[in-house]
Design a protein around this motif. Structure first.
Motif, PDB file in Angstrom:
ATOM      1  N   GLU A 127       0.811  -1.225   0.000  1.00 59.75           N
ATOM      2  CA  GLU A 127       0.000   0.000   0.000  1.00 59.75           C
ATOM      3  C   GLU A 127       0.842   1.273   0.000  1.00 59.75           C
ATOM      4  O   GLU A 127       1.576   1.565   0.951  1.00 59.75           O
ATOM      5  N   THR A 128       0.708   2.046  -1.068  1.00 61.85           N
ATOM      6  CA  THR A 128       1.323   3.367  -1.122  1.00 61.85           C
ATOM      7  C   THR A 128       0.580   4.310  -0.181  1.00 61.85           C
ATOM      8  O   THR A 128      -0.655   4.306  -0.137  1.00 61.85           O
ATOM      9  N   PHE A 129       1.329   5.127   0.560  1.00 58.99           N
ATOM     10  CA  PHE A 129       0.709   6.170   1.375  1.00 58.99           C
ATOM     11  C   PHE A 129       0.589   7.440   0.535  1.00 58.99           C
ATOM     12  O   PHE A 129      -0.493   7.771   0.056  1.00 58.99           O
ATOM     13  N   ILE A 130       1.700   8.139   0.334  1.00 55.12           N
ATOM     14  CA  ILE A 130       1.687   9.287  -0.576  1.00 55.12           C
ATOM     15  C   ILE A 130       2.892   9.226  -1.500  1.00 55.12           C
ATOM     16  O   ILE A 130       3.934   8.651  -1.177  1.00 55.12           O
ATOM     17  N   LYS A 131       2.722   9.827  -2.663  1.00 52.98           N
ATOM     18  CA  LYS A 131       3.825  10.158  -3.554  1.00 52.98           C
ATOM     19  C   LYS A 131       3.778  11.657  -3.782  1.00 52.98           C
ATOM     20  O   LYS A 131       2.699  12.237  -3.918  1.00 52.98           O
ATOM     21  N   ILE A 132       4.946  12.278  -3.799  1.00 55.35           N
ATOM     22  CA  ILE A 132       5.050  13.688  -4.155  1.00 55.35           C
ATOM     23  C   ILE A 132       5.952  13.771  -5.375  1.00 55.35           C
ATOM     24  O   ILE A 132       7.135  13.397  -5.313  1.00 55.35           O
ATOM     25  N   ILE A 133       5.379  14.219  -6.487  1.00 59.44           N
ATOM     26  CA  ILE A 133       6.092  14.257  -7.763  1.00 59.44           C
ATOM     27  C   ILE A 133       5.880  15.620  -8.397  1.00 59.44           C
ATOM     28  O   ILE A 133       4.748  15.986  -8.758  1.00 59.44           O
ATOM     29  N   ASP A 134       6.959  16.382  -8.527  1.00 58.32           N
ATOM     30  CA  ASP A 134       6.937  17.672  -9.232  1.00 58.32           C
ATOM     31  C   ASP A 134       5.808  18.586  -8.742  1.00 58.32           C
ATOM     32  O   ASP A 134       5.080  19.189  -9.545  1.00 58.32           O
ATOM     33  N   GLY A 135       5.650  18.678  -7.425  1.00 61.54           N
ATOM     34  CA  GLY A 135       4.676  19.603  -6.862  1.00 61.54           C
ATOM     35  C   GLY A 135       3.265  19.068  -6.724  1.00 61.54           C
ATOM     36  O   GLY A 135       2.373  19.776  -6.242  1.00 61.54           O
ATOM     37  N   PHE A 136       3.034  17.824  -7.122  1.00 64.99           N
ATOM     38  CA  PHE A 136       1.726  17.197  -6.958  1.00 64.99           C
ATOM     39  C   PHE A 136       1.831  16.079  -5.916  1.00 64.99           C
ATOM     40  O   PHE A 136       2.859  15.400  -5.823  1.00 64.99           O
ATOM     41  N   LEU A 173     -12.286  10.392   3.378  1.00 59.20           N
ATOM     42  CA  LEU A 173     -11.376  10.850   4.428  1.00 59.20           C
ATOM     43  C   LEU A 173     -10.060  11.333   3.842  1.00 59.20           C
ATOM     44  O   LEU A 173      -9.563  12.409   4.192  1.00 59.20           O
ATOM     45  N   LEU A 174      -9.469  10.546   2.937  1.00 57.56           N
ATOM     46  CA  LEU A 174      -8.180  10.920   2.352  1.00 57.56           C
ATOM     47  C   LEU A 174      -8.299  12.135   1.437  1.00 57.56           C
ATOM     48  O   LEU A 174      -7.379  12.963   1.355  1.00 57.56           O
ATOM     49  N   ARG A 175      -9.432  12.260   0.774  1.00 60.83           N
ATOM     50  CA  ARG A 175      -9.668  13.449  -0.053  1.00 60.83           C
ATOM     51  C   ARG A 175      -9.709  14.691   0.834  1.00 60.83           C
ATOM     52  O   ARG A 175      -9.125  15.734   0.498  1.00 60.83           O
ATOM     53  N   ASN A 176     -10.388  14.577   1.965  1.00 60.54           N
ATOM     54  CA  ASN A 176     -10.429  15.704   2.904  1.00 60.54           C
ATOM     55  C   ASN A 176      -9.045  15.992   3.481  1.00 60.54           C
ATOM     56  O   ASN A 176      -8.686  17.160   3.697  1.00 60.54           O
ATOM     57  N   ASP A 177      -8.270  14.942   3.759  1.00 61.49           N
ATOM     58  CA  ASP A 177      -6.906  15.142   4.246  1.00 61.49           C
ATOM     59  C   ASP A 177      -6.075  15.941   3.242  1.00 61.49           C
ATOM     60  O   ASP A 177      -5.361  16.885   3.600  1.00 61.49           O
ATOM     61  N   LEU A 178      -6.149  15.559   1.979  1.00 68.30           N
ATOM     62  CA  LEU A 178      -5.376  16.280   0.963  1.00 68.30           C
ATOM     63  C   LEU A 178      -5.853  17.721   0.818  1.00 68.30           C
ATOM     64  O   LEU A 178      -5.056  18.620   0.508  1.00 68.30           O
ATOM     65  N   ASN A 179      -7.145  17.946   1.024  1.00 71.07           N
ATOM     66  CA  ASN A 179      -7.664  19.319   0.944  1.00 71.07           C
ATOM     67  C   ASN A 179      -7.062  20.231   2.003  1.00 71.07           C
ATOM     68  O   ASN A 179      -7.057  21.453   1.840  1.00 71.07           O
ATOM     69  N   MET A 180      -6.548  19.650   3.110  1.00 66.20           N
ATOM     70  CA  MET A 180      -5.918  20.462   4.152  1.00 66.20           C
ATOM     71  C   MET A 180      -4.592  21.036   3.692  1.00 66.20           C
ATOM     72  O   MET A 180      -4.166  22.083   4.180  1.00 66.20           O
ATOM     73  N   ILE A 181      -3.926  20.343   2.772  1.00 67.98           N
ATOM     74  CA  ILE A 181      -2.546  20.749   2.445  1.00 67.98           C
ATOM     75  C   ILE A 181      -2.324  20.986   0.944  1.00 67.98           C
ATOM     76  O   ILE A 181      -1.213  21.318   0.545  1.00 67.98           O
ATOM     77  N   SER A 182      -3.381  20.833   0.133  1.00 69.44           N
ATOM     78  CA  SER A 182      -3.210  21.014  -1.306  1.00 69.44           C
ATOM     79  C   SER A 182      -4.502  21.526  -1.927  1.00 69.44           C
ATOM     80  O   SER A 182      -5.536  21.616  -1.265  1.00 69.44           O
ATOM     81  N   THR A 183      -4.461  21.865  -3.201  1.00 76.40           N
ATOM     82  CA  THR A 183      -5.630  22.358  -3.928  1.00 76.40           C
ATOM     83  C   THR A 183      -5.925  21.439  -5.106  1.00 76.40           C
ATOM     84  O   THR A 183      -5.145  20.535  -5.422  1.00 76.40           O
ATOM     85  N   ASP A 184      -7.052  21.689  -5.762  1.00 79.45           N
ATOM     86  CA  ASP A 184      -7.454  20.930  -6.959  1.00 79.45           C
ATOM     87  C   ASP A 184      -7.458  19.421  -6.684  1.00 79.45           C
ATOM     88  O   ASP A 184      -6.978  18.625  -7.508  1.00 79.45           O
ATOM     89  N   VAL A 185      -8.000  19.030  -5.539  1.00 80.75           N
ATOM     90  CA  VAL A 185      -7.995  17.614  -5.150  1.00 80.75           C
ATOM     91  C   VAL A 185      -9.025  16.847  -5.979  1.00 80.75           C
ATOM     92  O   VAL A 185     -10.197  17.250  -6.069  1.00 80.75           O
ATOM     93  N   THR A 186      -8.581  15.735  -6.571  1.00 79.31           N
ATOM     94  CA  THR A 186      -9.427  14.954  -7.474  1.00 79.31           C
ATOM     95  C   THR A 186      -9.192  13.467  -7.251  1.00 79.31           C
ATOM     96  O   THR A 186      -8.048  13.040  -7.053  1.00 79.31           O
ATOM     97  N   LYS A 211      -5.408  12.840  -6.121  1.00 77.80           N
ATOM     98  CA  LYS A 211      -4.326  13.749  -6.504  1.00 77.80           C
ATOM     99  C   LYS A 211      -4.642  15.169  -6.059  1.00 77.80           C
ATOM    100  O   LYS A 211      -5.789  15.607  -6.107  1.00 77.80           O
ATOM    101  N   GLY A 212      -3.608  15.891  -5.595  1.00 77.96           N
ATOM    102  CA  GLY A 212      -3.753  17.295  -5.248  1.00 77.96           C
ATOM    103  C   GLY A 212      -2.519  18.079  -5.666  1.00 77.96           C
ATOM    104  O   GLY A 212      -1.453  17.504  -5.907  1.00 77.96           O
ATOM    105  N   LYS A 213      -2.655  19.407  -5.739  1.00 78.42           N
ATOM    106  CA  LYS A 213      -1.544  20.283  -6.115  1.00 78.42           C
ATOM    107  C   LYS A 213      -1.018  21.003  -4.879  1.00 78.42           C
ATOM    108  O   LYS A 213      -1.768  21.712  -4.186  1.00 78.42           O
ATOM    109  N   LEU A 214       0.260  20.816  -4.586  1.00 78.35           N
ATOM    110  CA  LEU A 214       0.874  21.435  -3.410  1.00 78.35           C
ATOM    111  C   LEU A 214       1.208  22.898  -3.675  1.00 78.35           C
ATOM    112  O   LEU A 214       1.408  23.309  -4.827  1.00 78.35           O
ATOM    113  N   PRO A 215       1.305  23.724  -2.605  1.00 77.54           N
ATOM    114  CA  PRO A 215       1.680  25.133  -2.797  1.00 77.54           C
ATOM    115  C   PRO A 215       3.115  25.240  -3.305  1.00 77.54           C
ATOM    116  O   PRO A 215       3.928  24.328  -3.109  1.00 77.54           O
ATOM    117  N   PRO A 216       3.460  26.355  -3.962  1.00 81.23           N
ATOM    118  CA  PRO A 216       4.803  26.501  -4.552  1.00 81.23           C
ATOM    119  C   PRO A 216       5.946  26.337  -3.548  1.00 81.23           C
ATOM    120  O   PRO A 216       7.033  25.870  -3.908  1.00 81.23           O
TER     121      PRO A 216
END
Length: 316
Positions: A127-136, A173-186, A211-216
């Protein structure tokens, strides 16, 4: 976690582990790891030369008796009926006996993520937890397991209403978690199947991708971002804070690093996993920790069997 952001900014590849209760941390640059102490393979990034192990894994387990399991199950069910939680991940320790050493288990096992940590524990997580790739940021909640040999297994797991409800809860739950730290969560993939071969049977497991977009400026406080997401929703439940309290009440042992997370920073991106399929050495005994998600619709006998079915070594 003090060195986490430092290594990120310096683009220094490192390994990190965080336990379930976020009290114990391990961080080390990859070039300082010694293979006689720590070996890993995370999605093809590894620090060892593989050895062929020809003998077959023999694994005997002595799981907790059903009556003991039922007591904890009923504690969880009472909280679910009161509306204190919608989903609780209930786990237990099982003493096991095997003809393999830790090193042999490590070399023989096959998983997206596997790690041997000194002679303390070993895991082989699918089970993958998170991947962070090029700001996503991507996360991959895994909920739903079935014996692949059962007739029409894939259709059965995908049409099972209890499993669907459990999976939707964790995806939300995980979608809401990503919404805390990123935008455009899908939710980019919903309920896809992966197959796992083990020493005694094949299993199908159900996952989704979000997937979500992290701040710059995310690299300036990446440690804090990751800690906000813990514990992982798929191995705790929803709502997270109250569910962790229920877990402490219902479970009969300390999870430790089991159901924590582990990851690799390769100098640019992060790939991490949930620490499951876990064997720990405690007082010269080998303890396999496993469990599953409980909802108000759960059948205790089926959940008990899922706990037992997850006691395996995934082999080639």
């Amino acid at each position: 976690m003090n060195n986490f952001n430092y290594y990120i900014k310096a683009e220094t590849p490192f390994l990190f582990l965080i336990d379930f209760h976020m009290k114990n941390f391990f961080i080390s640059p990859l070039d300082q790891l010694k293979t006689n102490q720590i070996m890993f393979n995370f999605n093809g990034i590894s620090n060892f030369h593989n050895k062929q192990i020809d003998k077959k894994v023999e694994l005997i387990s002595t799981p907790v008796d059903y009556e003991t399991y039922l007591k904890s199950f009923n504690i969880v069910q009472n909280h679910l009926k009161l509306g204190n939680s919608y989903l609780v991940n209930l786990t237990f320790p099982t003493e096991i006996y095997t003809n393999f050493s830790f090193d042999e288990i490590f070399y023989k096992s096959k998983a997206l993520y596997k790690l041997k940590f000194y002679d303390h524990f070993i895991f082989f997580s699918p089970e993958t937890f998170i991947k962070i790739i090029d700001g996503f940021i991507y996360t991959y909640p895994m909920k739903g397991t079935i014996d692949a040999s059962l007739w029409n297994a894939e259709e059965r797991i995908l049409k099972d209403e209890k499993e669907l409800a459990e999976h939707i809860t964790i995806v939300d739950l995980l979608r809401n978690d990503l919404n805390m730290i990123s935008t455009d969560v899908t939710v980019t993939k919903f309920r896809f199947i992966s197959k796992i071969k083990s020493n005694n049977k094949d299993l199908l497991q159900v996952s989704s991708e979000i997937k979500g977009k992290l701040p710059p400026d995310y690299k300036n406080n990446l440690a804090e971002i990751i800690l906000k997401l813990l514990p992982a929703g798929s191995i705790s439940g929803a709502p997270k804070r109250k569910t962790v309290e229920i877990i402490k009440e219902a479970e009969i042992y300390d999870r430790g690093f089991y159901t924590g997370i582990a990851g690799i920073f390769d100098g640019k991106n992060i790939d991490s996993c949930v620490i499951i399929r876990f064997i720990e050495r405690i007082d010269d005994k080998l303890i396999y920790k496993s469990g599953g998600g409980i909802t108000i619709y759960s059948d205790p006998e089926k959940e008990y069997m899922e706990l037992i079915n997850k006691i395996y070594v995934p082999t080639c």
